[in-house]
Design a protein around this motif. Structure first.
Motif, short mmCIF file in Angstrom:
data_model
loop_
_atom_site.label_atom_id
_atom_site.label_comp_id
_atom_site.label_asym_id
_atom_site.label_seq_id
_atom_site.Cartn_x
_atom_site.Cartn_y
_atom_site.Cartn_z
N SER A 14 0.82 -1.21 0.00
CA SER A 14 0.00 0.00 0.00
C SER A 14 0.85 1.26 0.00
O SER A 14 0.42 2.32 -0.48
N PHE A 15 2.06 1.16 0.53
CA PHE A 15 3.00 2.28 0.50
C PHE A 15 4.00 2.15 -0.65
O PHE A 15 4.40 3.16 -1.24
N SER A 37 -6.16 -1.69 -1.22
CA SER A 37 -4.98 -1.24 -0.48
C SER A 37 -5.43 -0.43 0.73
O SER A 37 -6.58 0.04 0.80
N TYR A 38 -4.53 -0.22 1.69
CA TYR A 38 -4.88 0.49 2.92
C TYR A 38 -5.02 2.00 2.71
O TYR A 38 -5.55 2.69 3.57
N GLY A 39 -4.54 2.49 1.60
CA GLY A 39 -4.65 3.91 1.31
C GLY A 39 -5.34 4.14 -0.02
O GLY A 39 -5.52 3.22 -0.81
N TRP A 44 -2.64 4.79 -7.59
CA TRP A 44 -3.20 3.47 -7.87
C TRP A 44 -3.96 3.45 -9.20
O TRP A 44 -4.15 2.38 -9.80
N GLN A 45 -4.41 4.61 -9.65
CA GLN A 45 -5.12 4.67 -10.92
C GLN A 45 -4.22 4.32 -12.10
O GLN A 45 -4.71 3.99 -13.19
N GLN A 46 -2.92 4.38 -11.90
CA GLN A 46 -1.97 4.08 -12.96
C GLN A 46 -1.42 2.66 -12.88
O GLN A 46 -0.54 2.29 -13.65
N VAL A 47 -1.94 1.87 -11.95
CA VAL A 47 -1.40 0.53 -11.70
C VAL A 47 -2.25 -0.52 -12.41
O VAL A 47 -3.48 -0.50 -12.33
N ASP A 205 5.79 2.21 5.73
CA ASP A 205 6.36 3.08 4.69
C ASP A 205 7.88 3.05 4.71
O ASP A 205 8.52 3.22 3.67
N ASP A 206 8.48 2.84 5.88
CA ASP A 206 9.93 2.70 5.92
C ASP A 206 10.37 1.39 5.25
O ASP A 206 11.42 1.33 4.61
N VAL A 207 9.56 0.34 5.39
CA VAL A 207 9.86 -0.91 4.68
C VAL A 207 9.75 -0.67 3.18
O VAL A 207 10.61 -1.10 2.39
N ALA A 208 8.70 0.05 2.77
CA ALA A 208 8.54 0.37 1.35
C ALA A 208 9.72 1.18 0.84
O ALA A 208 10.20 0.97 -0.28
#
Length: 328
Positions: A14-15, A37-39, A44-47, A205-208
């Motif tokens: 999600s991040f 996704s969580y957000g 996401w519109q481009q995915v 987000d730090d993992v991302a």
């Protein structure tokens, strides 16, 4: 580059997916399609979304073919939990993809022996429990694959992931929501063990960020494994002292034996607490900082506060008093 994210609708994805889109990559998300996704990031519109049941396709021997057919430069695997599944994907992508990144876990390490724990050191005992053993086998296989001249791989090993979207591992090392009610009410909290045991959280987000930087720095990340955690770890007592302050309360902690603790909670919560506190993990992130430029934004308590704020605001966590401190 074209990047496939397997399990991109989950907590890390999600991040990560919006980060990759902002970086200019073409992103394909492979997921079961069971939840969003969580957000709600506009990226996401481009995915491109691909629906697949990874477990079933692994059993059928077709999942690797599905991934290879998409002809990506990079594959990020966030939802692989068995050595057989990981090996099958590696064998199929060898010569087909430029870089495979795997999401592991700090539970690839057993109980701590010396702190902080560094990659490739003897700072921790051998892993125990099927999950940790599988993650360790996968990480070692990936490193050998790259060292032997095969597929370029990287494994990223997050600590206890927190952030908006799910319940954090709490001060007792479990997911018992009653712990948060007790802390928010200023009620006594029974703490097993010494209270000096450690847990090392990390914001999703730090993992991302770590995955994104490993993609950007492919040569530095090739064949490497990275512990990805917050800059500091929390002790049980430290965590249990900090959290009540968010509700305008003070901690009242009572040390109890493990036998007493097991009798006072469910077998599931007791086993989770023992698993986290017995390991008593604290990691160094120097390798990720030096090779990737990893720079975590969140201290562990900030990440946890963001998690419980999200849950409380949506009525998913019952507390006795309103938060006096808001995550930001």
């Amino acid at each position: 580059m074209k990047v496939i994210v397997i399990g991109g609708s989950g907590h890390i994805g999600s991040f990560l997916v919006p980060r990759l889109v902002r970086a200019g990559h073409e992103v394909i998300n492979i997921s079961r399609g069971t939840h969003k996704s969580y957000g709600d990031a506009p990226e996401w519109q481009q995915v491109r979304r691909v629906i697949a049941d990874r477990q079933q396709e692994d059993r059928d021997g077709t999942f690797g073919d599905r991934v290879a057919a998409l002809q990506a430069d990079v594959v990020v695997d966030l939802v692989c939990f068995t050595f057989e599944s990981a090996s099958s994907l590696v064998n199929r992508l060898r010569g087909e993809a430029g870089h495979l990144l795997h999401c592991g876990s700090v539970w690839r390490y057993g109980q701590s022996l010396k702190l902080p724990i560094a990659e490739g050191s003897e700072s921790a005992a051998a892993p125990f429990g099927e999950y940790g053993i599988q993650k360790d086998r996968i990480a070692r296989m990936l490193k050998d694959e790259t060292d032997d001249g095969g597929l370029v791989t990287t494994s990223v090993h997050p600590g206890h992931i927190v952030g908006p979207g799910w319940h954090p591992i709490g001060p007792l090392g479990n997911l018992d929501p009653a712990v948060w009610y007790a802390l928010s009410a200023g009620q006594p909290l029974q703490v097993p063990g010494s209270g000096a045991e450690l847990m090392h959280h990390v914001h999703a987000d730090d993992v991302a960020q770590a995955f994104e930087k490993a993609i950007q720095n492919r040569d530095a990340a090739a064949g490497e494994d990275f512990n990805i955690v917050a800059p500091t770890a929390l002790t049980v007592r430290g965590y249990a002292d900090i959290a009540p302050g968010w509700f305008g309360q003070s901690a009242t902690l009572e040390t109890v034996t493990w036998e007493h603790f097991r009798e006072s909670t469910t077998p599931e919560y007791a086993e989770s607490s023992w698993g986290h506190l017995y390991r008593s993990h604290c990691f160094t992130i120097e390798k990720a900082k030096s090779l990737l430029g990893y720079a975590p934004r969140y201290q562990p308590e900030q990440a946890v506060l963001e998690s419980i704020t999200w849950l409380i605001e949506r009525g998913q966590l019952r507390v006795a008093n309103p938060l006096r401190v808001l995550a930001g």
